[in-house]
Design a protein around this motif. Structure first.
Motif, mmCIF file in Angstrom:
data_model
loop_
_atom_site.group_PDB
_atom_site.id
_atom_site.type_symbol
_atom_site.label_atom_id
_atom_site.label_comp_id
_atom_site.label_asym_id
_atom_site.label_seq_id
_atom_site.Cartn_x
_atom_site.Cartn_y
_atom_site.Cartn_z
ATOM 1 N N THR A 178 0.806 -1.222 0.000
ATOM 2 C CA THR A 178 0.000 0.000 0.000
ATOM 3 C C THR A 178 0.839 1.271 0.000
ATOM 4 O O THR A 178 0.298 2.364 -0.182
ATOM 5 N N GLY A 179 2.143 1.132 0.253
ATOM 6 C CA GLY A 179 2.994 2.307 0.286
ATOM 7 C C GLY A 179 2.781 3.186 1.497
ATOM 8 O O GLY A 179 3.159 4.362 1.494
ATOM 9 N N ALA A 180 2.193 2.637 2.561
ATOM 10 C CA ALA A 180 1.918 3.410 3.772
ATOM 11 C C ALA A 180 1.978 2.493 4.984
ATOM 12 O O ALA A 180 1.797 1.280 4.874
ATOM 13 N N VAL A 181 2.221 3.079 6.152
ATOM 14 C CA VAL A 181 2.204 2.303 7.387
ATOM 15 C C VAL A 181 0.757 2.072 7.793
ATOM 16 O O VAL A 181 -0.176 2.670 7.252
ATOM 17 N N SER A 182 0.549 1.216 8.760
ATOM 18 C CA SER A 182 -0.802 0.904 9.220
ATOM 19 C C SER A 182 -1.397 2.061 10.010
ATOM 20 O O SER A 182 -0.681 2.938 10.516
ATOM 21 N N SER A 183 -2.702 2.071 10.141
ATOM 22 C CA SER A 183 -3.377 3.097 10.941
ATOM 23 C C SER A 183 -2.952 3.020 12.400
ATOM 24 O O SER A 183 -2.912 4.036 13.094
ATOM 25 N N GLU A 184 -2.601 1.811 12.863
ATOM 26 C CA GLU A 184 -2.141 1.659 14.245
ATOM 27 C C GLU A 184 -0.793 2.335 14.453
ATOM 28 O O GLU A 184 -0.576 3.024 15.457
ATOM 29 N N VAL A 185 0.140 2.156 13.515
ATOM 30 C CA VAL A 185 1.442 2.828 13.597
ATOM 31 C C VAL A 185 1.238 4.341 13.551
ATOM 32 O O VAL A 185 1.861 5.087 14.322
ATOM 33 N N GLU A 186 0.362 4.793 12.677
ATOM 34 C CA GLU A 186 0.087 6.223 12.591
ATOM 35 C C GLU A 186 -0.469 6.751 13.911
ATOM 36 O O GLU A 186 -0.061 7.820 14.393
ATOM 37 N N ARG A 187 -1.380 6.010 14.511
ATOM 38 C CA ARG A 187 -1.989 6.444 15.778
ATOM 39 C C ARG A 187 -0.970 6.502 16.901
ATOM 40 O O ARG A 187 -0.980 7.433 17.725
ATOM 41 N N LEU A 188 -0.068 5.531 16.927
ATOM 42 C CA LEU A 188 0.880 5.425 18.037
ATOM 43 C C LEU A 188 2.102 6.331 17.898
ATOM 44 O O LEU A 188 2.618 6.845 18.898
ATOM 45 N N TYR A 189 2.559 6.546 16.656
ATOM 46 C CA TYR A 189 3.877 7.167 16.486
ATOM 47 C C TYR A 189 3.898 8.425 15.621
ATOM 48 O O TYR A 189 4.956 9.039 15.477
ATOM 49 N N CYS A 190 2.763 8.829 15.064
ATOM 50 C CA CYS A 190 2.785 9.937 14.104
ATOM 51 C C CYS A 190 1.900 11.106 14.526
ATOM 52 O O CYS A 190 1.381 11.839 13.666
ATOM 53 N N GLN A 191 1.733 11.312 15.807
ATOM 54 C CA GLN A 191 0.794 12.329 16.279
ATOM 55 C C GLN A 191 1.435 13.679 16.578
ATOM 56 O O GLN A 191 0.724 14.668 16.792
ATOM 57 N N ASN A 192 2.761 13.747 16.612
ATOM 58 C CA ASN A 192 3.422 15.023 16.932
ATOM 59 C C ASN A 192 4.473 15.367 15.876
ATOM 60 O O ASN A 192 5.670 15.440 16.160
ATOM 61 N N PRO A 193 4.029 15.607 14.646
ATOM 62 C CA PRO A 193 4.980 15.849 13.568
ATOM 63 C C PRO A 193 5.569 17.262 13.604
ATOM 64 O O PRO A 193 5.014 18.181 14.212
ATOM 65 N N VAL A 194 6.690 17.400 12.914
ATOM 66 C CA VAL A 194 7.350 18.686 12.702
ATOM 67 C C VAL A 194 7.258 19.009 11.214
ATOM 68 O O VAL A 194 7.517 18.149 10.370
#
Length: 290
Positions: A178-194
């Motif tokens: 899919t060319g993307a990480v899972s929604s779980e990875v996004e929820r856990l690790y991608c919430q405070n981007p720069v």
């Protein structure tokens, strides 16, 4: 060339924004060529052109029309523009990339233009670059040259600092790349981007393992990036290049060592898109005509 503190910051955070990498006249030439491609796009209702592997060179977004152009990708522009060729192969961009990969030299892996024209729908889901371009070691740097000014509002690159030191996440789901990480990875690790932004001529240098994404451009300002990916000279590519070019593998910095270096990584090899770009993979609509 950049200073040691900048190199250290890149290795610590996984990205580095450097201003004034290219001069205004150099960028203006790149912008002029891109403007011509956008004007040409008005005549097309689907991706067009041809690259080395017979896929479309120019890719358009679903909201593209003659009156509202939404050219989102130009593949391997080094093959059709002297200005883009020079910027990728013989400029401060490749020199700094060579410094950052930290090997005896650096090779061009591929290049492309990713653009978000004003009020267009193009977005990029959270992913890492290395699962698209696996090598024997992960000393690869993605260089995002800002052809237009990138602001906080016009869909800038968003990154998770330090995530390049973490695991490689699968981009396969339900047996589909899919060319993307899972929604779980996004929820856990991608919430405070720069957000990575800067004036014309700036470059964001990004480690290939860094988690990143970007949102649509809902402003009047275009956001156009010229992206060149470089690998350490001693990194052996695994699998098929998703964007093969006649310039793939050219040494752009340093010297040939004649050696191959390996670092421990485990991942499933990617699936090359059938359509013009990875955008169709992320949208789940990959087809020969996309």
């Amino acid at each position: 060339m950049i200073e040691q503190w900048q190199i250290d910051k890149y290795h610590e955070q996984g990205f580095l924004v450097v201003e004034n990498v290219l001069t205004a006249p150099e960028v203006a030439t790149l912008q002029s060529d891109f403007d011509d491609w956008v004007e040409d796009s008005r005549q097309h209702a689907e991706p067009w052109g041809e690259t080395l592997d017979k896929r479309a060179r120019f890719d358009i977004e679903s909201d593209h029309s003659a009156t509202h152009p939404s050219l989102r990708r130009v593949t391997s522009p080094t093959e059709i523009s002297e200005a883009y060729k020079k910027a990728a192969l013989d400029s401060r961009v490749s020199e700094i990339a060579g410094q950052l990969v930290g090997s005896s030299g650096a090779r061009l892996h591929h290049s492309k233009v990713n653009s978000k024209l004003p009020h267009t729908a193009t977005q990029v889901k959270w992913h890492q670059d290395f699962p698209f371009t696996p090598h024997s070691n992960d000393d690869l740097v993605t260089c995002l040259l800002m052809i237009s000014e990138v602001t906080m509002e016009n869909g800038p690159l968003q990154v998770i600092p330090g995530s390049h030191k973490g695991p490689l996440y699968t981009h396969w789901h339900n047996d589909q790349f899919t060319g993307a990480v899972s929604s779980e990875v996004e929820r856990l690790y991608c919430q405070n981007p720069v957000s990575c932004f800067g004036p014309v001529g700036s470059v964001c240098f990004m480690h290939s393992r860094l988690l990143h994404a970007s949102s649509p451009n809902e402003t009047e300002l275009p956001r156009t990036l010229y992206i060149s990916v470089y690998a350490a000279e001693d990194a052996l590519p695994f699998g098929e290049n998703p964007l093969p070019s006649i310039h793939t593998g050219l040494l752009v910095y340093g010297t040939e060592s004649g050696e191959t270096r390996s670092t421990p990584n485990q991942l499933r090899l990617p699936e090359k898109p059938k359509g013009a770009s990875f955008f169709v993979q992320q949208a789940g609509s990959d087809s020969v005509k996309s």
